[in-house]
Design an enzyme around this catalytic site. Structure first.
Site, PDB file in Angstrom:
ATOM      1  N   LYS A 169      -9.270 -11.745   8.520  1.00  0.00           N
ATOM      2  CA  LYS A 169      -8.792 -11.499   7.164  1.00  0.00           C
ATOM      3  C   LYS A 169      -7.935 -12.625   6.599  1.00  0.00           C
ATOM      4  O   LYS A 169      -7.989 -12.911   5.396  1.00  0.00           O
ATOM      5  CB  LYS A 169      -8.041 -10.162   7.102  1.00  0.00           C
ATOM      6  CG  LYS A 169      -8.904  -8.968   7.501  1.00  0.00           C
ATOM      7  CD  LYS A 169     -10.284  -9.002   6.840  1.00  0.00           C
ATOM      8  CE  LYS A 169     -11.200  -7.914   7.332  1.00  0.00           C
ATOM      9  NZ  LYS A 169     -12.602  -8.125   6.900  1.00  0.00           N
ATOM     10  N   ASP A 203     -23.320  -6.359   8.285  1.00  0.00           N
ATOM     11  CA  ASP A 203     -23.657  -6.268   6.864  1.00  0.00           C
ATOM     12  C   ASP A 203     -23.231  -7.499   6.077  1.00  0.00           C
ATOM     13  O   ASP A 203     -23.301  -7.494   4.853  1.00  0.00           O
ATOM     14  CB  ASP A 203     -22.990  -5.024   6.255  1.00  0.00           C
ATOM     15  CG  ASP A 203     -21.467  -5.125   6.270  1.00  0.00           C
ATOM     16  OD1 ASP A 203     -20.849  -5.074   5.192  1.00  0.00           O
ATOM     17  OD2 ASP A 203     -20.891  -5.262   7.369  1.00  0.00           O
ATOM     18  N   ALA A 212     -14.382 -11.508  -4.136  1.00  0.00           N
ATOM     19  CA  ALA A 212     -13.650 -10.885  -3.027  1.00  0.00           C
ATOM     20  C   ALA A 212     -14.563 -10.625  -1.837  1.00  0.00           C
ATOM     21  O   ALA A 212     -14.119 -10.694  -0.682  1.00  0.00           O
ATOM     22  CB  ALA A 212     -13.008  -9.584  -3.492  1.00  0.00           C
ATOM     23  N   ALA A 250     -16.510  -2.082   9.315  1.00  0.00           N
ATOM     24  CA  ALA A 250     -16.561  -1.763   7.878  1.00  0.00           C
ATOM     25  C   ALA A 250     -17.834  -2.276   7.220  1.00  0.00           C
ATOM     26  O   ALA A 250     -18.158  -3.456   7.289  1.00  0.00           O
ATOM     27  CB  ALA A 250     -15.343  -2.345   7.166  1.00  0.00           C
ATOM     28  N   HIS A 310     -10.286 -15.153   5.525  1.00  0.00           N
ATOM     29  CA  HIS A 310     -10.936 -14.675   4.304  1.00  0.00           C
ATOM     30  C   HIS A 310     -10.116 -15.083   3.076  1.00  0.00           C
ATOM     31  O   HIS A 310     -10.662 -15.612   2.095  1.00  0.00           O
ATOM     32  CB  HIS A 310     -11.069 -13.146   4.372  1.00  0.00           C
ATOM     33  CG  HIS A 310     -11.852 -12.536   3.265  1.00  0.00           C
ATOM     34  ND1 HIS A 310     -12.914 -11.686   3.487  1.00  0.00           N
ATOM     35  CD2 HIS A 310     -11.736 -12.636   1.916  1.00  0.00           C
ATOM     36  CE1 HIS A 310     -13.405 -11.289   2.317  1.00  0.00           C
ATOM     37  NE2 HIS A 310     -12.701 -11.856   1.350  1.00  0.00           N
ATOM     38  N   ARG A 335     -15.314 -14.849  13.416  1.00  0.00           N
ATOM     39  CA  ARG A 335     -16.631 -15.255  12.927  1.00  0.00           C
ATOM     40  C   ARG A 335     -16.520 -16.502  12.050  1.00  0.00           C
ATOM     41  O   ARG A 335     -15.509 -16.685  11.378  1.00  0.00           O
ATOM     42  CB  ARG A 335     -17.256 -14.111  12.111  1.00  0.00           C
ATOM     43  CG  ARG A 335     -17.460 -12.846  12.891  1.00  0.00           C
ATOM     44  CD  ARG A 335     -17.782 -11.686  11.968  1.00  0.00           C
ATOM     45  NE  ARG A 335     -17.929 -10.457  12.742  1.00  0.00           N
ATOM     46  CZ  ARG A 335     -17.597  -9.258  12.293  1.00  0.00           C
ATOM     47  NH1 ARG A 335     -17.109  -9.112  11.082  1.00  0.00           N
ATOM     48  NH2 ARG A 335     -17.770  -8.202  13.051  1.00  0.00           N
ATOM     49  N   MET A 378     -16.670 -12.066   3.250  1.00  0.00           N
ATOM     50  CA  MET A 378     -16.488 -10.844   4.029  1.00  0.00           C
ATOM     51  C   MET A 378     -17.009 -10.996   5.457  1.00  0.00           C
ATOM     52  O   MET A 378     -18.064 -11.580   5.695  1.00  0.00           O
ATOM     53  CB  MET A 378     -17.182  -9.668   3.355  1.00  0.00           C
ATOM     54  CG  MET A 378     -16.703  -8.309   3.867  1.00  0.00           C
ATOM     55  SD  MET A 378     -14.957  -8.010   3.507  1.00  0.00           S
ATOM     56  CE  MET A 378     -15.019  -7.679   1.756  1.00  0.00           C
ATOM     57  N   ASP A 388     -20.850  -4.326  13.791  1.00  0.00           N
ATOM     58  CA  ASP A 388     -19.660  -4.573  12.994  1.00  0.00           C
ATOM     59  C   ASP A 388     -19.076  -3.201  12.656  1.00  0.00           C
ATOM     60  O   ASP A 388     -19.690  -2.161  12.927  1.00  0.00           O
ATOM     61  CB  ASP A 388     -20.064  -5.338  11.723  1.00  0.00           C
ATOM     62  CG  ASP A 388     -18.920  -5.455  10.735  1.00  0.00           C
ATOM     63  OD1 ASP A 388     -17.827  -5.872  11.154  1.00  0.00           O
ATOM     64  OD2 ASP A 388     -19.114  -5.126   9.551  1.00  0.00           O
TER      65      ASP A 388
END
Length: 276
Positions: free
Chosen positions: A57, A190, A49, A18, A60, A164, A53, A16
């Site tokens: 986006k 992560d 928030a 970030a 999200h 994802r 993750m 990944d």
């Protein structure tokens, strides 16, 4: 024939971006998610928030709007539940904010450059997937290259049918790297969605704690935190990853080399399953 042994081992790692290889603590998107709600008079927490993750986006933001507390705040503020127009408006503002901070949050996480070099010395190819769009990741990519990080393949969530936890980014990366079977590829991330992505693709999955969104702490915060509190926080994150199906959980990115050795041992012990 010289590659016979190698072909029974890990051939590629898909990272990944970030929170895994750049942007320690995964702060760039978090700041933008919090701000787009704040300017509308709604305060969402950092924890909220971070919860979705790793997703595309826009997806999200959609997940944030589905959260009961946030949905209730929205209804109380605007007298209605959020709709598609609200989602599009939020995403437009998110993009504008994120583009302003991406460059400043593209520095590789400590240990990444050395890790990638060691992996390549072993003949392992380096792929990457991201919840960012191509336009977003291009900014991060160009800045990360200045620090010496340049994967062999980058696949953005907008370049496949779905982001994802669907496996499509991993499948496209495998094609780009020309590596198969997928059981010889390791997916590293992560977030829970990273792990689910790797599982969906039939790859080994490794979750990283320090530097990642699940822990959500800067380098300074980690160094200053009480060791007992830090371990408690890390253990909680580790359990979440394991419950999500992660094969391995590592404290920091440099620990991946040991995991690769363990996976290679298991692969070579199962020659009848993993055929080179």
């Amino acid at each position: 024939m010289e590659r016979a042994k190698e072909c029974k081992e890990v051939q590629a790692v898909i990272f990944d971006w970030a929170g895994t290889t750049v942007d320690y603590g995964c702060f760039a998107p978090v700041q933008a998610f919090v701000e787009i709600f704040r300017i509308r008079g709604i305060d969402i927490t950092i924890k909220e928030a971070r919860e979705p993750m790793g997703l595309l986006k826009k997806d999200h933001i959609k997940e944030l709007l589905k959260m009961k507390r946030i949905s209730n705040l929205w209804s109380a503020k605007f007298g209605k539940e959020p709709d598609e127009r609200d989602l599009n408006s939020l995403y437009k503002d998110f993009e504008a904010l994120l583009f302003k901070v991406l460059k400043a949050n593209a520095k590789p996480i400590p240990g990444v450059i050395e890790l990638v070099s060691r992996l390549r010395q072993q003949g392992i190819k380096i792929g990457s997937t991201t919840g960012y769009t191509r336009e977003m990741i291009n900014i991060v990519k160009e800045e990360a290259e200045k620090w010496g990080y340049q994967p062999d393949s980058i696949v953005a969530s907008t370049e496949v049918p779905a982001g994802r936890p669907a496996p499509w980014m991993c499948f496209k990366t495998a094609m780009n790297l020309q590596v198969y079977p997928l059981g010889k590829i390791v997916k590293v991330g992560d977030t829970i969605s990273d792990i689910k992505e790797g599982i969906s693709a039939g790859m080994w999955t490794v979750a990283v704690l320090k530097g990642g969104s699940e822990i959500g702490l800067s380098e300074a915060e980690i160094s200053e935190m009480d060791p007992y509190d830090l371990q408690k926080r890390m253990k909680h994150a580790e359990n979440r990853f394991l419950n999500a199906g992660a094969d391995f959980v590592i404290d920091e990115i440099g620990d991946l080399l040991e995991i690769i050795d363990r996976i290679n041992y298991r692969l070579t012990e199962k020659k009848d399953i993993f055929i080179g």
